[in-house]
Scaffold this active site. Structure first.
Site, PDB file in Angstrom:
ATOM      1  N   LYS A 117     -93.788-102.550  18.103  1.00  0.00           N
ATOM      2  CA  LYS A 117     -94.149-103.934  17.820  1.00  0.00           C
ATOM      3  C   LYS A 117     -95.202-104.401  18.814  1.00  0.00           C
ATOM      4  CE  LYS A 117     -91.785-108.429  17.234  1.00  0.00           C
ATOM      5  NZ  LYS A 117     -90.452-109.083  17.267  1.00  0.00           N
ATOM      6  N   SER A 161     -89.289-111.577  13.417  1.00  0.00           N
ATOM      7  CA  SER A 161     -90.701-111.382  13.696  1.00  0.00           C
ATOM      8  C   SER A 161     -91.097-109.901  13.777  1.00  0.00           C
ATOM      9  CB  SER A 161     -91.073-112.071  15.010  1.00  0.00           C
ATOM     10  OG  SER A 161     -90.369-111.483  16.100  1.00  0.00           O
ATOM     11  N   SER A 204     -84.663-111.367  14.666  1.00  0.00           N
ATOM     12  CA  SER A 204     -85.978-110.774  14.428  1.00  0.00           C
ATOM     13  C   SER A 204     -85.997-109.255  14.348  1.00  0.00           C
ATOM     14  CB  SER A 204     -86.981-111.247  15.492  1.00  0.00           C
ATOM     15  OG  SER A 204     -87.377-112.564  15.206  1.00  0.00           O
TER      16      SER A 204
END
Length: 531
Positions: free
Chosen positions: A126, A206, A230
């Site tokens: 990420k 996210s 997330s």
């Protein structure tokens, strides 16, 4: 790998371009043709394996006998990113050193000096996880300049284990902690990530790019981060596995923060086995700790509390009822439960995070080129129109700037109450019913992505474990139409190994994973919401 594998390596490299020669296709072209990628692009069979279903142990077994190399596997994933990712926008950038990393792993295999199960396995990170030599932006143009000088601690662990850092994934900008009505999966750096199952639907946030990339088989595993939901929501919404570890088991050093009181990185994969092996590396438990995670222990005699959450819609509720029936059919005892204190947790969590974000983001920004504090970040966003092309707001930044400091007695009382009530909500429920875990829906069916409206994501299931710092795990439970829904499992503090073992048994029983079809929109065209 032994010397006899050299010929196999040469052969694999020779046929790889033929296996992966599908043309590069733009997202616009994919959408214009109804969104379903042609079979030549969608096919996940390369190098004699099906990337959709192969596990890390299976890959390592092939490497050990000379039927596969990390170089060939890495090249296959890079070519698949080139062919498939333009339709979904999950991968921001690939690491130009990935093939060199893979070649080093091949040498270790040939010498019999591998570093464990992740040696030679391609991993996506990420874009809030610091990676030397690769931009680490949290989706914001404010951090798009000079990359971090050092790896985050978890990346150091991955490299030490021989993993191949394949690249960085798009994410919800600032991990969805900028605007009051954000759009998950959108960032000024990467644009909008799409859900591979239905391209006009949202991937949740996210860790949206990490989950979507795995659903599309663009890497073997990925790493996401979570403050509240997330990891587990994107995993559920994209039909993959996501593990939010117990707080403190995975180092947050070098990761763009929201709150040290809740933030953790964790593994994401297409199966629980791969998630468990990656967690062992991220947490430093090493291969010796893996057997407990991936054992063949079944469901017979396990007691699971089902927190149904009918507010997520009748289709999801019906799926949870069917899931409970299937688990009972495998010998588990499933009882319905209701977790206490949830309204109070909802009242307290957001104000506490505002104070913690101000503290933690200021400390982080001091280590990077760009704005030096939250006030500077707010000014940057006002001065750069590209930061406002999907949604304009930065209300959470502004509220955090005005929030009480963490030395304020009211804040300290708030966080103490949050910790107490969240832990009691799980502990008391498990003790009252003699549970091994609590299960709930991880997500509603994916909503239509809409910058003007923002997210439709009131999903309470992640909050108890997230605020308590307890582990949670999302595994595929089924689908509502074309759209995946995950089953979220949670347990007590440091019960990660037992939770992963239970999750593997649940995964085997439900057998719910299905490859995405990259549809432009859902059949019938109706908008599925969270009810």
């Amino acid at each position: 790998m032994n010397r006899r594998s050299i010929a196999a390596l040469a052969a694999a490299l020779a046929v790889t371009p033929l296996l992966l020669s599908a043309p590069h296709e733009s997202a616009e072209a994919a959408e214009g043709r109804g969104g379903a990628l042609p079979p030549s692009v969608r096919s996940s069979r390369v190098l004699g394996v099906d990337l959709d279903t192969v596990t890390i142990p299976e890959l390592q077994a092939r490497m050990d006998r000379g039927a596969l190399t990390s170089s060939a596997l890495t090249r296959a994933y890079l070519r698949r990113i080139e062919a498939v990712d333009p339709a979904i926008g999950a991968v921001l950038r690939t690491d130009p050193t990935a093939l060199r990393q893979a070649a080093a792993s091949d040498l270790r295999h040939r010498r019999g000096a591998t570093r464990g199960p992740l040696d030679g396995i391609p991993v996506l990170l990420k874009d809030n996880i610091g990676t030397r030599g690769l931009a680490t932006t949290a989706g914001s143009l404010a951090l798009a300049g000079k990359p971090p000088a050092e790896d985050a601690a978890l990346v150091t662990r991955l490299r030490a284990a021989g993993a191949v850092v394949l690249g960085k994934t798009n994410m919800s900008e600032w991990a969805n902690f900028r605007a009051a009505r954000p759009t998950s999966g959108w960032s000024a750096v990467g644009g909008q990530t799409r859900n591979p199952y239905v391209l006009d639907r949202n991937p949740c946030g996210s860790s949206s790019g990490s989950a979507a990339a795995l659903a599309a088989s663009l890497a073997q595993v990925a790493v996401g981060t979570e403050t509240d939901g997330s990891i587990v929501c994107p995993a559920g919404m994209n039909g993959v596995v996501g593990h939010k570890p117990s707080l403190g088991l995975v180092s947050g050093s070098g990761v763009v923060p929201i709150s040290a009181e809740q933030d953790t990185a964790g593994p994401m994969a297409r199966n629980v086995t791969d998630a468990a092996l990656t967690f062992a590396v991220l947490s430093g438990t090493g291969p010796a700790g893996v057997s407990a995670h991936t054992g063949t222990e079944g469901l017979r005699g396990k007691r699971i509390g089902l927190w149904r959450l009918p507010s997520l819609g009748p289709e999801v509720d019906a799926l949870m009822v069917r899931t409970a029936q299937r688990l009972r059919g495998a010998g588990a005892e499933v009882v319905e439960v209701a977790l206490p204190y949830q309204e109070r947790l909802a009242e307290l969590e957001f104000p506490a995070l505002l104070s913690e974000f101000h503290r933690d983001i200021d400390a982080y920004l001091e280590t990077r080129d760009g704005p030096r504090d939250l006030a500077g970040l707010i000014r940057f966003n006002r001065a750069h129109p590209a930061e406002r092309t999907c949604f304009a707001g930065q209300e959470l930044f502004e509220q955090a700037l005005a929030a009480p400091p963490i030395t304020d007695p009211a804040y300290r009382a708030m966080r103490a109450e949050l910790t107490d009530l969240s832990r009691r909500s799980v502990d008391e429920t498990m003790a009252a019913h003699g549970l091994d875990a609590i299960a709930s829906p991880a997500n509603p069916p994916a909503w239509t992505t809409d910058c003007a409206r923002g997210d439709n994501d009131v999903i309470p299931s992640s909050t108890p474990a997230a605020v308590a710092g307890y582990p949670s795990l999302s595994v595929p439970a089924g689908r509502v139409g074309e759209l995946p829904v995950g089953l979220l499992l949670m347990a007590g503090d440091r019960q990660d190994a037992a939770l992963l073992s239970l999750g593997a048994a649940v995964e085997r029983r439900l057998d719910a994973w299905r490859a995405p079809r990259y549809l432009r929109t859902a059949p019938g065209g109706g908008r599925v919401t969270s009810g």
